[in-house]
Design an enzyme around this catalytic site. Structure first.
Site, PDB file in Angstrom:
ATOM      1  N   HIS A 215      -7.349  -4.200  -4.148  1.00 31.82           N
ATOM      2  CA  HIS A 215      -8.107  -3.125  -3.484  1.00 31.82           C
ATOM      3  C   HIS A 215      -9.538  -3.539  -3.171  1.00 31.82           C
ATOM      4  O   HIS A 215     -10.361  -2.700  -2.807  1.00 31.82           O
ATOM      5  CB  HIS A 215      -8.086  -1.855  -4.336  1.00 31.82           C
ATOM      6  CG  HIS A 215      -6.718  -1.274  -4.404  1.00 31.82           C
ATOM      7  ND1 HIS A 215      -6.188  -0.476  -3.421  1.00 31.82           N
ATOM      8  CD2 HIS A 215      -5.721  -1.457  -5.310  1.00 31.82           C
ATOM      9  CE1 HIS A 215      -4.951  -0.150  -3.720  1.00 31.82           C
ATOM     10  NE2 HIS A 215      -4.639  -0.737  -4.872  1.00 31.82           N
ATOM     11  N   THR A 243      -3.958  -9.122  -1.734  1.00 32.64           N
ATOM     12  CA  THR A 243      -2.949  -8.710  -0.750  1.00 32.64           C
ATOM     13  C   THR A 243      -3.471  -8.920   0.660  1.00 32.64           C
ATOM     14  O   THR A 243      -4.683  -8.910   0.887  1.00 32.64           O
ATOM     15  CB  THR A 243      -2.576  -7.226  -0.943  1.00 32.64           C
ATOM     16  OG1 THR A 243      -1.491  -6.906  -0.071  1.00 32.64           O
ATOM     17  CG2 THR A 243      -3.730  -6.291  -0.614  1.00 32.64           C
ATOM     18  N   LYS A 246      -3.668  -4.597   2.783  1.00 36.90           N
ATOM     19  CA  LYS A 246      -4.590  -3.455   2.734  1.00 36.90           C
ATOM     20  C   LYS A 246      -5.773  -3.744   3.682  1.00 36.90           C
ATOM     21  O   LYS A 246      -5.638  -3.581   4.884  1.00 36.90           O
ATOM     22  CB  LYS A 246      -4.959  -3.153   1.292  1.00 36.90           C
ATOM     23  CG  LYS A 246      -3.679  -2.826   0.470  1.00 36.90           C
ATOM     24  CD  LYS A 246      -3.944  -2.323  -0.904  1.00 36.90           C
ATOM     25  CE  LYS A 246      -2.718  -2.331  -1.807  1.00 36.90           C
ATOM     26  NZ  LYS A 246      -1.616  -1.437  -1.428  1.00 36.90           N
ATOM     27  N   THR A 275      13.084 -16.910  -1.577  1.00 36.42           N
ATOM     28  CA  THR A 275      13.003 -15.819  -0.608  1.00 36.42           C
ATOM     29  C   THR A 275      12.431 -16.343   0.704  1.00 36.42           C
ATOM     30  O   THR A 275      11.633 -17.292   0.705  1.00 36.42           O
ATOM     31  CB  THR A 275      12.151 -14.650  -1.175  1.00 36.42           C
ATOM     32  OG1 THR A 275      12.265 -13.535  -0.313  1.00 36.42           O
ATOM     33  CG2 THR A 275      10.693 -15.015  -1.346  1.00 36.42           C
TER      34      THR A 275
HETATM   35  N1  PMP Z   1      -1.810  -4.483  -7.180  1.00 34.46           N
HETATM   36  C1  PMP Z   1      -2.334  -3.249  -7.080  1.00 34.46           C
HETATM   37  C2  PMP Z   1      -3.459  -2.873  -7.995  1.00 34.46           C
HETATM   38  C3  PMP Z   1      -1.841  -2.319  -6.144  1.00 34.46           C
HETATM   39  O1  PMP Z   1      -2.354  -1.096  -6.067  1.00 34.46           O
HETATM   40  C4  PMP Z   1      -0.784  -2.719  -5.287  1.00 34.46           C
HETATM   41  C5  PMP Z   1      -0.175  -1.809  -4.225  1.00 34.46           C
HETATM   42  N2  PMP Z   1      -0.651  -0.586  -4.088  1.00 34.46           N
HETATM   43  C6  PMP Z   1      -0.275  -4.010  -5.432  1.00 34.46           C
HETATM   44  C7  PMP Z   1      -0.802  -4.861  -6.373  1.00 34.46           C
HETATM   45  C8  PMP Z   1       0.832  -4.486  -4.549  1.00 34.46           C
HETATM   46  O2  PMP Z   1       0.331  -4.937  -3.343  1.00 34.46           O
HETATM   47  P1  PMP Z   1       1.231  -4.897  -2.021  1.00 34.46           P
HETATM   48  O3  PMP Z   1       1.122  -3.511  -1.475  1.00 34.46           O
HETATM   49  O4  PMP Z   1       0.680  -5.943  -1.140  1.00 34.46           O
HETATM   50  O5  PMP Z   1       2.634  -5.188  -2.459  1.00 34.46           O
END
Ligand code: PMP
Length: 403
Positions: A215, A243, A246, A275
């Site tokens: 985040h 990620t 986001k 994968t």
């Molecule tokens: N870590 C945290 C703290 C998250 O909030 C999230 C998804 N909300 C993820 C990992 C997973 O990331 P992604 O949506 O890219 O799968």
């Protein structure tokens, strides 16, 4: 056995508790974020999205869209295989270099999502480091919890953001390989970890530090390298996970760290090996997005102004929200049925989309609306949201923070 009856029974329980998930059927409009069409009962409705994790609107940025379209035309749609068997495209290599550079690390490794990166990396480190113990912040994301479980390593929970508790627990573990897993910005409360103190404790105990910056990447730091960049701490963290889904507006996850660490995960993580690789066009778009946000702080600054403005307007209206030092604004409701009802009324009567956040995403009794203002929300959008919430607060007899 009547499996369908069993499934229906469980779903009915969820519905009765107010925790059944209903997706909003949206068509986001490129060039017109945060506006979207909401499909419902054969009708189309114009809504403003207030709960997107495309925090900066990079999913519609011309440079990102063009990079993706160009790469689809150049490379086709899918990667064509796992990374090991024909699926490594030059766009993946470029993106991994870009990510390593973003965090000042020797190497980076891509995964198909942030979830998979946590699951696979923690799963592999915990399983393959003999005698490892993973010390996990009690509020860590499900992907980290599942990764730790999958590793079958011993796990010790430490109190949320409490580095003194971590210190005590590291001490108690004694002379074993220790991995400390935590986040920088917590997704649902939006609070920020005391990273410096945690890093110092890790260093004192010789523990491997693992931070989830999902985040925060793109959002904080002069080049969007996250809170660790902003605090000048990235070089003291062993593994930074993030990620592309986001702030970077695409999809995919990654880890960065030393060359041996990344090569170790690359070589043993089943969630990486077995994968199909991300589509090359996604990698090209993410690279364009990261490059843009390394150079430009305009989106971050604009977003922070939007956040400050909405917080001030909520304060003035007496609507309680968590003060947390991040861009995530949780408006606390504390009841699943009311939370869903408010979300429904916002959508149906005000054209405002904020998904209710209920158990098990948050603990029971802390149900909330999680609002994420972005640089593309206008002053008029903010006024409209606060007017709607104020009216609902009266209608639903919710407590005002200020009388
Ligand atoms: N870590 C945290 C703290 C998250 O909030 C999230 C998804 N909300 C993820 C990992 C997973 O990331 P992604 O949506 O890219 O799968």
């Amino acid at each position: 056995m009547d499996f369908d009856a069993l499934f229906t029974n469980h779903l009915d329980t969820l519905k009765a508790e107010g925790n059944y998930r209903v997706f909003a059927d949206l068509e986001r409009r490129c060039g017109n974020f945060p506006r979207a069409d909401n499909h419902k009962d054969g009708q189309l409705r114009d809504v403003t999205v207030w709960c997107s994790n495309d925090y900066l609107g990079m999913g519609q940025h011309p440079a990102v869209v063009t990079a993706m379209v160009d790469a689809v035309r150049a490379c086709g749609t899918g990667a064509g295989g796992t990374r090991n068997i024909g699926g490594t495209n030059h766009h993946h290599i470029l993106l991994e270099r870009e990510l390593a550079d973003l965090h000042g690390k020797e190497a980076a490794l891509l995964f198909t999502s942030g979830y998979v990166s946590n699951w696979a990396a923690l799963g592999t480190l915990g399983a393959r480091i003999p005698g490892a113990v993973i010390l996990s912040d009690e509020k860590n994301h499900a992907s980290m919890i599942e990764g730790i479980r999958h590793s079958r390593a011993d796990k010790v929970l430490w109190r949320h953001n409490d580095w003194r508790d971590l210190d005590r627990k590291l001490h108690a573990v004694g002379d074993r390989p220790k991995i400390v897993a935590f986040e920088s910005v917590y997704s649902m409360d939006g609070d920020v970890a005391p990273i410096r103190e945690i890093v110092e404790v890790c260093e004192a105990h010789g523990a491997l530090s693992y931070i989830d910056e999902v985040h925060a990447v793109g959002m904080y730091g002069p080049r969007g390298g996250g809170v660790t960049e902003r605090e000048g701490l990235a070089h003291r963290i062993d593994l930074i996970e993030g990620t592309l889904g986001k702030a970077f507006g695409c999809v995919g996850g990654y880890i960065t760290g030393s060359a041996p660490l990344v090569d170790f995960v690359r070589s043993f993580a089943s969630g990486f090996i077995f994968t199909t690789a991300l589509p090359p066009a996604v990698a090209a778009a993410a690279t364009a997005s990261i490059r843009h946000l390394k150079e430009s702080s305009a989106e971050r600054e604009e977003q922070q102004q939007r956040v400050a403005r909405l917080r001030a307007r909520l304060d003035a209206a007496g609507i309680p929200h968590l003060a947390n030092g991040s861009h995530i604004i949780p408006v606390m409701i504390g009841d699943p049925v009311k939370c869903k009802m408010i979300s429904d009324i916002l959508m149906n009567e005000w054209g405002i989309y904020v998904q209710p956040i209920n158990y098990p995403t948050v603990p029971k009794g802390t149900e909330r609306l999680r609002i994420t203002p972005g640089p593309l929300h206008s002053d008029a959008d903010i006024d409209h949201l606060v007017t709607a919430l104020s009216s609902l607060w009266r209608q639903c007899a919710l407590a005002h923070a200020v009388a």
